[in-house]
Design a protein around this motif. Sequence first.
Motif, PDB file in Angstrom:
ATOM      1  N   VAL A  12      37.052   5.956   1.939  1.00  0.00           N
ATOM      2  CA  VAL A  12      36.454   6.862   2.147  1.00  0.00           C
ATOM      3  C   VAL A  12      36.455   7.507   2.558  1.00  0.00           C
ATOM      4  O   VAL A  12      37.322   8.108   3.130  1.00  0.00           O
ATOM      5  CB  VAL A  12      34.760   6.091   2.929  1.00  0.00           C
ATOM      6  N   ARG A  13      36.067   8.802   1.861  1.00  0.00           N
ATOM      7  CA  ARG A  13      36.717  10.399   2.066  1.00  0.00           C
ATOM      8  C   ARG A  13      36.265  10.149   3.936  1.00  0.00           C
ATOM      9  O   ARG A  13      34.462  10.819   3.485  1.00  0.00           O
ATOM     10  CB  ARG A  13      36.223  11.563   0.882  1.00  0.00           C
ATOM     11  N   PRO A  14      36.829  10.856   4.285  1.00  0.00           N
ATOM     12  CA  PRO A  14      35.685  11.830   5.723  1.00  0.00           C
ATOM     13  C   PRO A  14      35.211  12.913   5.515  1.00  0.00           C
ATOM     14  O   PRO A  14      35.486  13.859   6.273  1.00  0.00           O
ATOM     15  CB  PRO A  14      36.839  11.300   6.819  1.00  0.00           C
ATOM     16  N   TYR A  15      34.225  12.919   4.899  1.00  0.00           N
ATOM     17  CA  TYR A  15      33.741  14.116   4.767  1.00  0.00           C
ATOM     18  C   TYR A  15      33.485  14.806   5.860  1.00  0.00           C
ATOM     19  O   TYR A  15      33.318  16.135   6.245  1.00  0.00           O
ATOM     20  CB  TYR A  15      33.130  14.439   3.793  1.00  0.00           C
ATOM     21  N   MET A  16      32.426  14.124   6.982  1.00  0.00           N
ATOM     22  CA  MET A  16      32.238  15.117   7.954  1.00  0.00           C
ATOM     23  C   MET A  16      33.009  14.492   8.826  1.00  0.00           C
ATOM     24  O   MET A  16      33.261  16.036   9.808  1.00  0.00           O
ATOM     25  CB  MET A  16      30.970  13.881   8.543  1.00  0.00           C
ATOM     26  N   THR A  17      34.169  14.425   8.981  1.00  0.00           N
ATOM     27  CA  THR A  17      35.040  14.711  10.180  1.00  0.00           C
ATOM     28  C   THR A  17      35.743  15.964   9.909  1.00  0.00           C
ATOM     29  O   THR A  17      36.376  16.733  10.002  1.00  0.00           O
ATOM     30  CB  THR A  17      36.787  13.896  10.140  1.00  0.00           C
ATOM     31  N   TYR A  18      35.833  16.013   8.255  1.00  0.00           N
ATOM     32  CA  TYR A  18      36.765  17.255   7.975  1.00  0.00           C
ATOM     33  C   TYR A  18      35.325  18.254   7.902  1.00  0.00           C
ATOM     34  O   TYR A  18      36.022  19.654   8.862  1.00  0.00           O
ATOM     35  CB  TYR A  18      36.643  17.189   6.003  1.00  0.00           C
ATOM     36  N   ALA A  19      34.083  18.264   8.055  1.00  0.00           N
ATOM     37  CA  ALA A  19      33.185  19.302   8.948  1.00  0.00           C
ATOM     38  C   ALA A  19      33.574  20.119   9.899  1.00  0.00           C
ATOM     39  O   ALA A  19      33.338  21.242   9.876  1.00  0.00           O
ATOM     40  CB  ALA A  19      32.071  18.551   8.282  1.00  0.00           C
ATOM     41  N   ILE A  20      33.271  18.910  10.908  1.00  0.00           N
ATOM     42  CA  ILE A  20      33.632  18.555  12.009  1.00  0.00           C
ATOM     43  C   ILE A  20      34.817  19.635  12.501  1.00  0.00           C
ATOM     44  O   ILE A  20      34.749  20.406  13.170  1.00  0.00           O
ATOM     45  CB  ILE A  20      33.504  17.514  12.572  1.00  0.00           C
ATOM     46  N   PHE A  21      35.667  19.618  11.978  1.00  0.00           N
ATOM     47  CA  PHE A  21      37.522  20.143  11.882  1.00  0.00           C
ATOM     48  C   PHE A  21      36.765  21.024  11.815  1.00  0.00           C
ATOM     49  O   PHE A  21      38.056  22.095  12.507  1.00  0.00           O
ATOM     50  CB  PHE A  21      38.534  19.086  10.988  1.00  0.00           C
ATOM     51  N   ALA A  22      36.270  21.794  10.167  1.00  0.00           N
ATOM     52  CA  ALA A  22      35.956  23.265   9.885  1.00  0.00           C
ATOM     53  C   ALA A  22      35.701  24.401  11.190  1.00  0.00           C
ATOM     54  O   ALA A  22      35.910  25.287  10.813  1.00  0.00           O
ATOM     55  CB  ALA A  22      35.719  22.671   8.956  1.00  0.00           C
ATOM     56  N   ALA A 136      35.678  19.946  22.634  1.00  0.00           N
ATOM     57  CA  ALA A 136      35.040  18.544  21.805  1.00  0.00           C
ATOM     58  C   ALA A 136      35.530  17.400  22.350  1.00  0.00           C
ATOM     59  O   ALA A 136      34.883  16.365  21.550  1.00  0.00           O
ATOM     60  CB  ALA A 136      35.454  19.081  19.914  1.00  0.00           C
ATOM     61  N   SER A 137      36.439  17.235  22.817  1.00  0.00           N
ATOM     62  CA  SER A 137      36.791  16.004  24.211  1.00  0.00           C
ATOM     63  C   SER A 137      36.040  14.935  24.519  1.00  0.00           C
ATOM     64  O   SER A 137      36.396  14.103  24.263  1.00  0.00           O
ATOM     65  CB  SER A 137      37.765  16.519  24.664  1.00  0.00           C
ATOM     66  N   GLY A 138      34.572  15.446  24.520  1.00  0.00           N
ATOM     67  CA  GLY A 138      34.340  14.748  25.244  1.00  0.00           C
ATOM     68  C   GLY A 138      33.551  13.775  23.875  1.00  0.00           C
ATOM     69  O   GLY A 138      33.192  12.478  23.719  1.00  0.00           O
ATOM     70  N   ALA A 139      32.916  14.567  22.413  1.00  0.00           N
ATOM     71  CA  ALA A 139      31.996  13.260  21.176  1.00  0.00           C
ATOM     72  C   ALA A 139      33.824  12.995  21.100  1.00  0.00           C
ATOM     73  O   ALA A 139      33.392  11.335  20.810  1.00  0.00           O
ATOM     74  CB  ALA A 139      32.063  14.875  21.033  1.00  0.00           C
ATOM     75  N   ILE A 140      35.091  13.605  21.105  1.00  0.00           N
ATOM     76  CA  ILE A 140      36.542  13.069  20.342  1.00  0.00           C
ATOM     77  C   ILE A 140      36.736  11.724  21.287  1.00  0.00           C
ATOM     78  O   ILE A 140      36.965  10.317  20.883  1.00  0.00           O
ATOM     79  CB  ILE A 140      37.033  13.427  20.324  1.00  0.00           C
ATOM     80  N   ALA A 141      35.873  11.562  22.409  1.00  0.00           N
ATOM     81  CA  ALA A 141      36.657  10.357  23.338  1.00  0.00           C
ATOM     82  C   ALA A 141      35.716   9.680  22.553  1.00  0.00           C
ATOM     83  O   ALA A 141      35.641   8.102  22.572  1.00  0.00           O
ATOM     84  CB  ALA A 141      36.006  11.040  24.966  1.00  0.00           C
ATOM     85  N   GLY A 142      34.055   9.646  22.275  1.00  0.00           N
ATOM     86  CA  GLY A 142      33.177   9.007  21.940  1.00  0.00           C
ATOM     87  C   GLY A 142      34.522   8.010  21.414  1.00  0.00           C
ATOM     88  O   GLY A 142      34.075   6.783  20.561  1.00  0.00           O
ATOM     89  N   VAL A 143      34.958   8.547  20.031  1.00  0.00           N
ATOM     90  CA  VAL A 143      35.186   8.575  18.771  1.00  0.00           C
ATOM     91  C   VAL A 143      35.761   7.244  19.255  1.00  0.00           C
ATOM     92  O   VAL A 143      36.816   6.378  18.424  1.00  0.00           O
ATOM     93  CB  VAL A 143      36.160   9.724  18.033  1.00  0.00           C
ATOM     94  N   LEU A 144      37.239   7.490  19.898  1.00  0.00           N
ATOM     95  CA  LEU A 144      38.277   6.431  20.454  1.00  0.00           C
ATOM     96  C   LEU A 144      37.701   5.560  21.334  1.00  0.00           C
ATOM     97  O   LEU A 144      38.468   4.249  21.082  1.00  0.00           O
ATOM     98  CB  LEU A 144      39.262   7.618  22.081  1.00  0.00           C
TER      99      LEU A 144
END
Length: 236
Positions: A12-22, A136-144
């Motif tokens: 799946v294209r990770p559009y939301m990941t790209y959006a957060i990145f942008a 963003a590291s706290g939110a990204i820690a949730g991803v990890l």
Amino acid sequence: MLPYRLMRRTEVRPYMTYAIFAVCFAVFFWELTIPRMSMMRVFSDIAITGCQVTGSFFAPKTWLDVFRSMFLHGGWLHLFGNMLYLVIFGPAMEEYFGHWRFLGFYLIAGIAAALSQVFVGATVMRACSTIPMIGASGAIAGVLGGFILMYPGVKVRVMVPIFRGVGPTFDSPALLVLAYWIGLQLLNGFLALNPAAFSRGGVAFWAHIGGFIAGLAMVFIATTVVPPPDQNIVES
């Protein structure tokens, strides 16, 4: 160990990941337009602080600042480090949750991270902190945290920086890479359990730990209902 590639292809294209990145990059470019002497005042105005949470927990501005803090960064290294982990591990999580649910997962993890840092700081210092929490590291820690539970056997290509940031590379299961990462956060978090460390600011290790645990918990609940996708869609 520095991860730089996930050895699994997403379907799946990770559009939301790209959006957060942008958005994170766009906000950082906006920060670059602010004079350095004014930056701390700006962060104090629009980012969350421990005193704000403990003193005005239900105020709308408090929660607006919690969300804004997730997209602010203190420098290029801070930004690139966070975005590297996001683009490596975010797409697989977005594939599982879907675009909008992934955004909800990400934001909830970020909220849990901020509250964890505030709670530990208030408990250790017996007072609130006036230092803005950004990144963003706290939110990204949730991803990890979610990833380590959902895809423990997926291989991650990592580099061991030795000379001028370059070193040997090898593939390692995500379980080992992310266990190493959270182990460092726990070690540094416990070393920082003193009022002097919290009063100086620096890295919010307990935000990382809180976000990681939140991600673990959300994925544990989600996967009891919907199993994770195949782990074996591999890239060579």
